[in-house]
Design a protein around this motif. Structure first.
Motif, PDB file in Angstrom:
ATOM      1  N   HIS A  41      -9.225  -2.727 -10.982  1.00  0.00           N
ATOM      2  CA  HIS A  41      -8.717  -3.389 -12.184  1.00  0.00           C
ATOM      3  C   HIS A  41      -7.472  -4.223 -11.858  1.00  0.00           C
ATOM      4  CE1 HIS A  41     -11.154  -0.079 -13.784  1.00  0.00           C
ATOM      5  NE2 HIS A  41     -11.282  -0.774 -14.886  1.00  0.00           N
ATOM      6  N   ALA A  42      -7.516  -4.881 -10.708  1.00  0.00           N
ATOM      7  CA  ALA A  42      -6.346  -5.664 -10.281  1.00  0.00           C
ATOM      8  C   ALA A  42      -6.029  -6.804 -11.237  1.00  0.00           C
ATOM      9  CB  ALA A  42      -6.570  -6.202  -8.868  1.00  0.00           C
ATOM     10  N   TRP A  43      -7.025  -7.229 -12.023  1.00  0.00           N
ATOM     11  CA  TRP A  43      -6.790  -8.284 -12.993  1.00  0.00           C
ATOM     12  C   TRP A  43      -5.722  -7.890 -14.023  1.00  0.00           C
ATOM     13  CZ3 TRP A  43      -7.776  -6.424 -17.813  1.00  0.00           C
ATOM     14  CH2 TRP A  43      -8.660  -5.347 -17.924  1.00  0.00           C
ATOM     15  N   LEU A  44      -5.522  -6.570 -14.192  1.00  0.00           N
ATOM     16  CA  LEU A  44      -4.489  -6.118 -15.127  1.00  0.00           C
ATOM     17  C   LEU A  44      -3.106  -6.593 -14.704  1.00  0.00           C
ATOM     18  CD1 LEU A  44      -5.557  -2.441 -15.943  1.00  0.00           C
ATOM     19  CD2 LEU A  44      -5.293  -4.326 -17.577  1.00  0.00           C
ATOM     20  N   ILE A  45      -2.887  -6.734 -13.398  1.00  0.00           N
ATOM     21  CA  ILE A  45      -1.575  -7.173 -12.909  1.00  0.00           C
ATOM     22  C   ILE A  45      -1.309  -8.603 -13.357  1.00  0.00           C
ATOM     23  CG2 ILE A  45      -0.183  -7.600 -10.858  1.00  0.00           C
ATOM     24  CD1 ILE A  45      -1.830  -5.397  -9.466  1.00  0.00           C
TER      25      ILE A  45
ATOM     26  N   ALA B 141       0.122   0.306  -3.912  1.00  0.00           N
ATOM     27  CA  ALA B 141      -0.507   1.105  -4.960  1.00  0.00           C
ATOM     28  C   ALA B 141      -1.937   0.629  -5.218  1.00  0.00           C
ATOM     29  CB  ALA B 141       0.316   1.025  -6.243  1.00  0.00           C
ATOM     30  N   VAL B 142      -2.146  -0.689  -5.223  1.00  0.00           N
ATOM     31  CA  VAL B 142      -3.487  -1.232  -5.429  1.00  0.00           C
ATOM     32  C   VAL B 142      -4.426  -0.781  -4.316  1.00  0.00           C
ATOM     33  CG1 VAL B 142      -4.838  -3.370  -5.477  1.00  0.00           C
ATOM     34  CG2 VAL B 142      -2.715  -3.210  -6.787  1.00  0.00           C
ATOM     35  N   SER B 143      -3.905  -0.726  -3.081  1.00  0.00           N
ATOM     36  CA  SER B 143      -4.727  -0.325  -1.934  1.00  0.00           C
ATOM     37  C   SER B 143      -5.055   1.159  -1.951  1.00  0.00           C
ATOM     38  CB  SER B 143      -4.006  -0.686  -0.628  1.00  0.00           C
ATOM     39  OG  SER B 143      -3.782  -2.079  -0.534  1.00  0.00           O
ATOM     40  N   ASN B 144      -4.154   1.966  -2.505  1.00  0.00           N
ATOM     41  CA  ASN B 144      -4.317   3.422  -2.425  1.00  0.00           C
ATOM     42  C   ASN B 144      -4.895   4.054  -3.678  1.00  0.00           C
ATOM     43  OD1 ASN B 144      -3.213   3.582   0.208  1.00  0.00           O
ATOM     44  ND2 ASN B 144      -1.127   3.480  -0.626  1.00  0.00           N
ATOM     45  N   ILE B 145      -4.866   3.342  -4.795  1.00  0.00           N
ATOM     46  CA  ILE B 145      -5.384   3.877  -6.052  1.00  0.00           C
ATOM     47  C   ILE B 145      -6.649   3.102  -6.408  1.00  0.00           C
ATOM     48  CG2 ILE B 145      -4.904   4.315  -8.487  1.00  0.00           C
ATOM     49  CD1 ILE B 145      -1.931   4.358  -7.791  1.00  0.00           C
ATOM     50  N   ASP B 146      -7.777   3.763  -6.328  1.00  0.00           N
ATOM     51  CA  ASP B 146      -9.063   3.088  -6.508  1.00  0.00           C
ATOM     52  C   ASP B 146      -9.166   2.410  -7.869  1.00  0.00           C
ATOM     53  OD1 ASP B 146      -9.832   3.861  -3.997  1.00  0.00           O
ATOM     54  OD2 ASP B 146     -10.885   5.671  -4.680  1.00  0.00           O
ATOM     55  N   TRP B 147      -8.754   3.134  -8.931  1.00  0.00           N
ATOM     56  CA  TRP B 147      -8.875   2.548 -10.271  1.00  0.00           C
ATOM     57  C   TRP B 147      -8.068   1.264 -10.390  1.00  0.00           C
ATOM     58  CZ3 TRP B 147      -5.658   1.107 -14.195  1.00  0.00           C
ATOM     59  CH2 TRP B 147      -6.261   0.831 -15.430  1.00  0.00           C
ATOM     60  N   LEU B 148      -6.838   1.286  -9.872  1.00  0.00           N
ATOM     61  CA  LEU B 148      -5.999   0.096  -9.955  1.00  0.00           C
ATOM     62  C   LEU B 148      -6.580  -1.023  -9.100  1.00  0.00           C
ATOM     63  CD1 LEU B 148      -3.430  -1.007 -11.197  1.00  0.00           C
ATOM     64  CD2 LEU B 148      -2.144  -0.141  -9.238  1.00  0.00           C
TER      65      LEU B 148
ATOM     66  N   ALA C 135      10.227  -6.669  -2.586  1.00  0.00           N
ATOM     67  CA  ALA C 135      10.064  -5.247  -2.277  1.00  0.00           C
ATOM     68  C   ALA C 135       9.191  -4.564  -3.328  1.00  0.00           C
ATOM     69  CB  ALA C 135      11.438  -4.571  -2.209  1.00  0.00           C
ATOM     70  N   SER C 136       9.396  -4.897  -4.591  1.00  0.00           N
ATOM     71  CA  SER C 136       8.572  -4.320  -5.659  1.00  0.00           C
ATOM     72  C   SER C 136       7.119  -4.752  -5.517  1.00  0.00           C
ATOM     73  CB  SER C 136       9.109  -4.751  -7.026  1.00  0.00           C
ATOM     74  OG  SER C 136      10.446  -4.334  -7.202  1.00  0.00           O
ATOM     75  N   ASP C 137       6.929  -6.004  -5.105  1.00  0.00           N
ATOM     76  CA  ASP C 137       5.581  -6.520  -4.935  1.00  0.00           C
ATOM     77  C   ASP C 137       4.850  -5.797  -3.803  1.00  0.00           C
ATOM     78  OD1 ASP C 137       3.636  -8.733  -5.662  1.00  0.00           O
ATOM     79  OD2 ASP C 137       3.852  -9.090  -3.514  1.00  0.00           O
ATOM     80  N   LEU C 138       5.554  -5.506  -2.712  1.00  0.00           N
ATOM     81  CA  LEU C 138       4.941  -4.762  -1.614  1.00  0.00           C
ATOM     82  C   LEU C 138       4.520  -3.365  -2.068  1.00  0.00           C
ATOM     83  CD1 LEU C 138       7.266  -5.715   1.395  1.00  0.00           C
ATOM     84  CD2 LEU C 138       4.977  -6.581   0.903  1.00  0.00           C
TER      85      LEU C 138
ATOM     86  N   LEU D 161       4.032 -17.809   3.345  1.00  0.00           N
ATOM     87  CA  LEU D 161       4.638 -18.054   2.051  1.00  0.00           C
ATOM     88  C   LEU D 161       3.892 -17.316   0.939  1.00  0.00           C
ATOM     89  CD1 LEU D 161       5.381 -21.889   2.311  1.00  0.00           C
ATOM     90  CD2 LEU D 161       7.020 -20.016   2.449  1.00  0.00           C
ATOM     91  N   SER D 162       2.784 -16.696   1.292  1.00  0.00           N
ATOM     92  CA  SER D 162       2.005 -15.897   0.343  1.00  0.00           C
ATOM     93  C   SER D 162       2.230 -14.426   0.614  1.00  0.00           C
ATOM     94  CB  SER D 162       0.512 -16.234   0.473  1.00  0.00           C
ATOM     95  OG  SER D 162      -0.271 -15.299  -0.249  1.00  0.00           O
ATOM     96  N   HIS D 163       2.509 -13.656  -0.431  1.00  0.00           N
ATOM     97  CA  HIS D 163       2.776 -12.224  -0.253  1.00  0.00           C
ATOM     98  C   HIS D 163       1.539 -11.486   0.251  1.00  0.00           C
ATOM     99  CE1 HIS D 163       0.574 -11.443  -3.992  1.00  0.00           C
ATOM    100  NE2 HIS D 163       1.226 -12.465  -4.500  1.00  0.00           N
ATOM    101  N   GLU D 164       0.333 -11.983  -0.042  1.00  0.00           N
ATOM    102  CA  GLU D 164      -0.881 -11.314   0.418  1.00  0.00           C
ATOM    103  C   GLU D 164      -0.970 -11.328   1.941  1.00  0.00           C
ATOM    104  OE1 GLU D 164      -4.088 -13.186  -1.542  1.00  0.00           O
ATOM    105  OE2 GLU D 164      -3.600 -12.353  -3.508  1.00  0.00           O
ATOM    106  N   ASN D 165      -0.626 -12.454   2.556  1.00  0.00           N
ATOM    107  CA  ASN D 165      -0.643 -12.536   4.014  1.00  0.00           C
ATOM    108  C   ASN D 165       0.479 -11.710   4.624  1.00  0.00           C
ATOM    109  OD1 ASN D 165      -2.890 -14.295   4.289  1.00  0.00           O
ATOM    110  ND2 ASN D 165      -1.604 -15.981   3.622  1.00  0.00           N
ATOM    111  N   LEU D 166       1.591 -11.574   3.908  1.00  0.00           N
ATOM    112  CA  LEU D 166       2.673 -10.723   4.404  1.00  0.00           C
ATOM    113  C   LEU D 166       2.228  -9.267   4.455  1.00  0.00           C
ATOM    114  CD1 LEU D 166       5.783 -12.203   2.599  1.00  0.00           C
ATOM    115  CD2 LEU D 166       5.369 -12.193   5.038  1.00  0.00           C
ATOM    116  N   ASP D 167       1.427  -8.848   3.493  1.00  0.00           N
ATOM    117  CA  ASP D 167       0.903  -7.485   3.523  1.00  0.00           C
ATOM    118  C   ASP D 167       0.111  -7.241   4.795  1.00  0.00           C
ATOM    119  OD1 ASP D 167       2.017  -6.984   1.093  1.00  0.00           O
ATOM    120  OD2 ASP D 167       0.178  -7.274  -0.049  1.00  0.00           O
ATOM    121  N   ALA D 168      -0.697  -8.233   5.188  1.00  0.00           N
ATOM    122  CA  ALA D 168      -1.522  -8.083   6.380  1.00  0.00           C
ATOM    123  C   ALA D 168      -0.671  -8.093   7.643  1.00  0.00           C
ATOM    124  CB  ALA D 168      -2.560  -9.204   6.440  1.00  0.00           C
ATOM    125  N   ALA D 169       0.383  -8.942   7.654  1.00  0.00           N
ATOM    126  CA  ALA D 169       1.226  -9.047   8.856  1.00  0.00           C
ATOM    127  C   ALA D 169       2.110  -7.815   9.012  1.00  0.00           C
ATOM    128  CB  ALA D 169       2.083 -10.312   8.781  1.00  0.00           C
TER     129      ALA D 169
END
Length: 263
Positions: A130-134, A120-127, A112-115, A38-46
């Protein structure tokens, strides 16, 4: 038109039971080994489309639990309008199906936008650093939207169920119209509440505490006499929360205080 007492009680009981089953199902799901999905973070891993479908199912359950209570006045008025028809229960079911369908499509699009955002967060070091910006941007955007004319236009539609039915119900090709009426109502409901619902992505779809808080806020906004006046103060609180996240992440003194408090 009014439902008789004998008709009203079973209808309200069935409606309440549907909402109650949704809440219980989300609670049970959250306690199960599959609650993590139910969490999008775990869906990224799965990864993979099947797990995304699991998330959309959870999202739809959440909409039943959170949003159907706020739409109860429209559903009851529609049931009164169609009470003399032999297929009235089917028409109400089609109305609900259209309403939930609009929210399910929105959930799929945001998922889909969240994925893409997490990629982008995983591939762009600056983002990534600075994930707190999201979180800050989401809170600020949700707050600013509370002051927009589109928010108030959609909110006014949601707060006038009788006028909404009169505008969209013609009594011809009733089954198709019932479904379309539900879709239209769902779209205006999405337009009213979509940025508030984005906050559920931050805390997780299965977070029952936040569901109760946000569901109550949206129900008050849409149904209480003073609900329209809640929008601006709520917007100010959300903007302030977004600024608070920025300050916490960027002002060293605040970060130091936080680390000292946790020591």
């Amino acid at each position: 038109m009014r439902l008789t007492v004998g008709e009203r009680r079973p209808f309200m009981a069935a409606f309440a039971a549907l909402i109650g089953v949704a809440w219980l199902s989300l609670w049970w799901w959250g306690q199960s080994p599959y609650g993590r999905f139910l969490s999008h973070e775990n869906l990224d891993a799965a990864g993979g489309a099947p797990w995304s479908m699991v998330f959309i199912a959870g999202w739809t359950l959440m909409i039943v639990a959170m949003m159907l209570p706020s739409s109860m006045p429209l559903v009851i008025m529609f049931a009164r309008l169609t009470q003399r028809r032999s297929d009235r229960l089917l028409l109400v079911g089609l109305l609900l199906l259209g309403y939930l369908g609009a929210w399910a499509v929105f959930g799929a699009a945001i998922h889909a936008s969240d994925l893409l955002l997490h990629a982008a967060v995983s591939n762009i070091d600056w983002l990534g650093s600075h994930a707190w910006l999201i979180a800050a941007s989401t809170l600020a955007a949700a707050g600013l939207y509370q002051f927009s004319s589109l928010k108030y236009r959609c909110l006014d539609k949601c707060r006038s169920p009788l006028s909404f039915i009169a505008e969209h119900w013609r009594g011809r090709r009733e089954r198709g119209q019932a479904f379309v009426l539900g879709v239209h109502h769902g779209l205006f409901c999405v337009g009213c509440c979509w940025l508030l619902m984005l906050l559920m992505f931050a805390v997780g779809v299965g977070n029952l505490g936040w569901m109760l808080v946000l569901g109550a806020i949206m129900a008050f906004e849409k149904n209480m006499p003073f609900g329209r006046r809640m929008s601006a103060p709520l917007g100010a609180v959300l903007v302030a929360a977004g600024l608070g996240v920025v300050l916490w992440a960027t002002v060293p003194a605040l970060g130091l205080l936080g680390s000292m408090g946790g020591a």
